[in-house]
Design an enzyme around this catalytic site. Structure first.
Site, short mmCIF file in Angstrom:
data_model
loop_
_atom_site.label_atom_id
_atom_site.label_comp_id
_atom_site.label_asym_id
_atom_site.label_seq_id
_atom_site.Cartn_x
_atom_site.Cartn_y
_atom_site.Cartn_z
N GLU A 1 -21.81 -22.78 9.50
CA GLU A 1 -21.09 -21.79 8.68
C GLU A 1 -21.84 -20.94 7.41
OE1 GLU A 1 -17.30 -23.07 6.90
OE2 GLU A 1 -16.94 -24.54 8.34
N ASP B 1 -9.10 -24.81 10.37
CA ASP B 1 -8.79 -25.57 8.86
C ASP B 1 -7.68 -25.12 8.22
OD1 ASP B 1 -11.38 -26.91 9.05
OD2 ASP B 1 -12.34 -25.26 8.42
N HIS C 1 -17.24 -35.06 -2.99
CA HIS C 1 -17.16 -34.14 -4.28
C HIS C 1 -18.18 -34.79 -5.26
CE1 HIS C 1 -13.46 -33.92 -1.70
NE2 HIS C 1 -13.23 -32.75 -2.20
N1 GLN Z 1 -14.76 -25.97 7.38
C1 GLN Z 1 -14.68 -25.73 5.99
C2 GLN Z 1 -15.94 -26.35 5.25
O1 GLN Z 1 -16.36 -27.09 5.82
C3 GLN Z 1 -13.40 -26.44 5.11
C4 GLN Z 1 -13.25 -26.12 3.87
C5 GLN Z 1 -12.21 -26.75 3.05
O2 GLN Z 1 -11.30 -27.70 3.77
N2 GLN Z 1 -11.93 -26.06 2.01
O3 GLN Z 1 -16.48 -25.76 4.43
#
Ligand code: GLN
Ligand code: ZN
Length: 766
Positions: free
Chosen positions: A494, A609, A704
């Site tokens: 991404e 997502d 996180h």
């Molecule tokens: N595909 C997104 C990522 O990996 C999903 C982000 C999310 O769940 N907020 O960043």
């Protein structure tokens, strides 16, 4: 008829607050400079609102980080590890305040920040108050009083201090141990509220606004009792010396109206944007009383111009029943949720811009409504004409897409060809993955190199070709890394996306990005939600090029990555001239075409997502069914076009599934990956109790935190999962995307994850 406002955005027109806070945290400015910038923002806000003709002007709506944290600070609700911390200078309370919001990592000390969560069903995050048993409340911080002195000097109009009401404040918090119920603290907290209000009376306050958004929720017996108890005392003690305004917002109040039966308040505010139908019920209730009704008539959560004809009808009706003296007008909620000033947008086509209104313009709209009531029908006519004209704009209406949606029978297009049991067999046969296959959620670390690359393209410092070549390098690099780690299903990382919604909104027709439409998300973090203004369609492939490039560069399976229709909607400002489900289906349709295109290009696994599916949930349970009705259809419309062999994944990152599990199951995704590691898999019970039928990837690595989970830790989690679900249904993955993490953490953690999966496979074979 008084005009007032519940709260004004505090970030400053150029995000001055963000910059000031960050400079302060980085020791670039001192606290006096920080305070001066805050003061400046407040004064500008007050002056604008006064100039635009408001009668009551909110104060204490400013905050350096979050207004719920401000309440905790005012009331002395400060967990002891912050309070007793030796490295915080106690002569400077702002450092203590920021340490609660952000944690402290200094001199070998590592204290976590307080928990943060979403403010009702908005995208604003607040710091969750943490109460201890028998919590003692006392006035700890004087900001509200100082701000009141400040506003008195600055404006001639009546200031109106704003506070979160005691019941909503307790509701928003949590107990530090499960040995008591926080609503039982009402007896401790009320005397302090009384003390605060009396102090404000002494300073000269004539009005006070107590926000009680919980009045829009389904209340428990404890909450009901706390409300009755609390307001009986507050009004008995204070009502003779100050006008108390109780506000409700985000949902309708009718079922809780009876709570106001015997309490002596001056005014009640209701949200007519979220629920216009409650007006009749409320009017009926107030008829025989003396209470003023404040009509929340301007949309504080969206950016469209008010429809004056519509609003005036509501105001007229109220005046007829209560008399003009007993009517106030305002936005439905604080303007915190919309950008500051439309005048700073220079690139929006006039057909769209003429329909729009930001905070500053919304205050003007109140004044317009007032003037119309006073007889100026020209303003009414002008508003009518503008809205009629823009209604017809070619930018908004796309007959082709409208016909397309009209002509497909939604209900016939939301089913996969065969049931999961049949699909599963075909997919397993094709993919030949090991049991407990490993994967990630999509994004990999977004380094400054990558951000600067995207930025260079945006400001045209490099050509598209140069950008593409660089991007290819990043993608190949992330593929090699994943192969080395030995993950089973790979992703492309991404890197071309700065934000999972903005990326798609920039590509879809019918959406736009603003130049300066910033809204506070939490603390110094601001977001610029896209604006969905017209019929949505896909101009062509959005992701196929990169996913395909990635697939061509590996023998392993490459997972295509899309954002779902509900999340795109929820994190944008959405047009309000057609039902929301209509817009949802249009977006879903565009995603559906992208899904098809990915499949045609040879991609076998596609993830859609939907992290915002749950936060889109209406506050009242009785409205859930109709919400899920369209949101699930939208997801299925987007995902169900593929053949049996193509595997659809979805991802959600929140940890409360218990009450919505059957809806989640209704999405019929082949695989769902979810956040679970923080709750040590507890929430999985929801899935296993329900016998969740499809495949599931409970996050086994908490992304996180910078901590690297050990093999043993992950293995324990995996084994826990294998006790709950059929082995063939389980996937192994982190609990969210990795874009906020650092590469060295990610590599080590993922290696441990794949090692743990390998050990688990061997153990299970035995
Ligand atoms: N595909 C997104 C990522 O990996 C999903 C982000 C999310 O769940 N907020 O960043
Ligand atoms: Zn996530």
């Amino acid at each position: 008829m008084l005009k007032h406002n519940l709260g004004y955005p505090r970030i400053g027109i150029k995000r001055e607050l963000k910059k000031a806070c960050e400079n302060y945290w980085n020791n670039k400015i001192d606290c006096k400079q920080l305070f001066d910038i805050g003061k400046n923002i407040r004064q500008k806000n007050w002056n604008i609102q006064e100039k635009c003709g408001l009668d009551l002007i909110p104060c204490n709506d400013f905050s350096f980080y979050d207004h719920v944290l401000d309440m905790s600070f005012l009331l002395g609700v400060i967990p002891k590890w912050y309070l007793e911390n030796p490295i915080i200078h106690h002569n400077n309370k702002i450092d203590l305040y920021f340490s609660m919001a952000r944690g402290i990592q200094k001199n070998g000390l590592d204290i976590k920040a307080m928990e943060m969560t979403k403010w009702f069903n908005t995208n604003y995050h607040y710091i969750v108050p943490e109460f201890k048993k028998n919590q003692n409340f006392f006035i700890f911080y004087k900001k509200i009083f100082n701000e009141f002195e400040e506003i008195k000097k600055n404006i001639k109009k009546q200031p109106k201090p704003v506070l979160i009401g005691p019941v909503s404040y307790l509701f928003l918090g949590k107990e530090n141990k499960k040995t008591f119920h926080r609503m039982d603290l009402i007896e401790n907290i009320i005397p302090i509220y009384v003390k605060i209000i009396k102090k404000l009376i002494f300073q000269g306050a004539k009005w006070i606004q107590l926000d009680e958004p919980i009045l829009g929720l389904d209340l428990s017996q404890k909450e009901i009792e706390a409300f009755q108890y609390g307001y009986k005392i507050i009004t008995q003690e204070c009502s003779s010396n100050i006008n108390i305004l109780i506000t409700s917002y985000f949902d309708d109040i009718s079922e809780n109206l009876y709570l106001l039966k015997d309490i002596d308040i001056k005014a009640l505010h209701i949200d007519l944007i979220e629920d216009p139908d409650q007006l009749d019920i409320v009017l009926n209730f107030l008829k025989e009383k003396k209470i003023i009704l404040s009509l929340g008539i301007i949309d504080g959560r969206n950016i469209w111009k008010n429809n004056y004809v519509y609003s005036i009808k509501k105001i007229d009706k109220t005046i007829k029943i209560l008399g003009e003296q007993r009517v106030m007008i305002a936005p439905n909620c604080s303007l915190l949720h919309v950008p500051l000033d439309l005048n700073y947008e220079i690139n929006i086509h006039k057909d769209i811009k003429n329909k729009m209104s930001f905070a500053r313009q919304k205050i003007d709209e109140l004044n317009d409504l007032y003037n119309i009531i006073k007889g100026n029908k020209n303003i009414l006519l002008k508003n009518f004409k503008i809205l009629e004209k823009t209604k017809k704009s070619f930018l908004i209406h796309d007959k082709k897409i409208q016909d397309k949606i009209k002509n497909i029978d939604i209900n016939n297009n939301i089913k996969r060809k065969n049931s999961f049991n049949i699909r599963k067999i075909k997919q397993h046969k094709n993919f030949q993955l090991p049991i407990l296959p490993t994967t990630t959620i999509g994004s990999f670390p977004q380094t400054s190199e990558i951000r600067s690359l995207r930025k260079k393209l945006k400001i045209k410092k490099i050509s598209q070709k140069e950008y593409d070549n660089q991007l290819k390098k990043f993608i190949i690099d992330v593929i090699r890394k994943q192969e080395k780690i030995n993950l089973d299903v790979l992703v492309h990382g991404e890197f071309e996306r700065n934000d999972m919604v903005e990326f798609f909104s920039e590509k879809l027709k019918g959406c736009l990005s603003t130049d300066n439409g910033w809204v506070q998300s939490y603390g110094s973090r601001c977001v610029k939600p896209p604006i969905i203004y017209g019929d949505i369609s896909r101009n062509g492939d959005m992701t196929v090029q990169w996913i395909n490039f990635a697939q061509k560069n590996t023998k392993k399976l490459m997972k295509g990555m899309l954002t779902g229709p509900v999340t795109i909607l929820k994190w944008s400002f959405v047009r309000d001239d057609q039902p929301i489900y209509h817009t949802a289906y249009q977006i879903a349709f565009a995603i559906r075409e992208e899904v098809k295109s990915l499949e045609n290009s040879g991609i076998k696994i596609i993830q859609i997502d939907e992290p915002a599916l749950r936060e889109g949930l209406p506050l009242k349970r009785k409205k859930w069914k109709s919400y899920f009705n369209w949101s699930i259809k939208a997801f299925r419309l987007a995902s169900s076009i593929v053949k049996d062999e193509t595997q659809i994944h979805t991802h959600m990152c929140y940890s409360e599934f218990n009450d919505i599990i059957e809806y989640i199951s209704d999405l019929d995704a082949d695989v769902i990956t979810i956040e679970t590691s923080r709750s040590k898999m507890e929430l999985l019970n929801a899935f296993s109790d329900f016998s969740y039928p499809n495949e599931i990837g409970p996050g086994v690595y908490d992304i996180h935190s910078p901590r690297i989970p050990s093999v043993k830790e992950i293995l324990d989690l995996i084994l826990k999962v294998t006790n709950k679900f059929p082995i063939r249904n389980i996937w192994i993955n982190p609990d969210c995307g990795l874009k906020t993490r650092k590469w060295n953490e990610v590599i080590k953690s993922l290696i441990n994850m794949t090692k743990a999966a390998k050990i688990a496979r061997e153990q299970l074979k035995k």
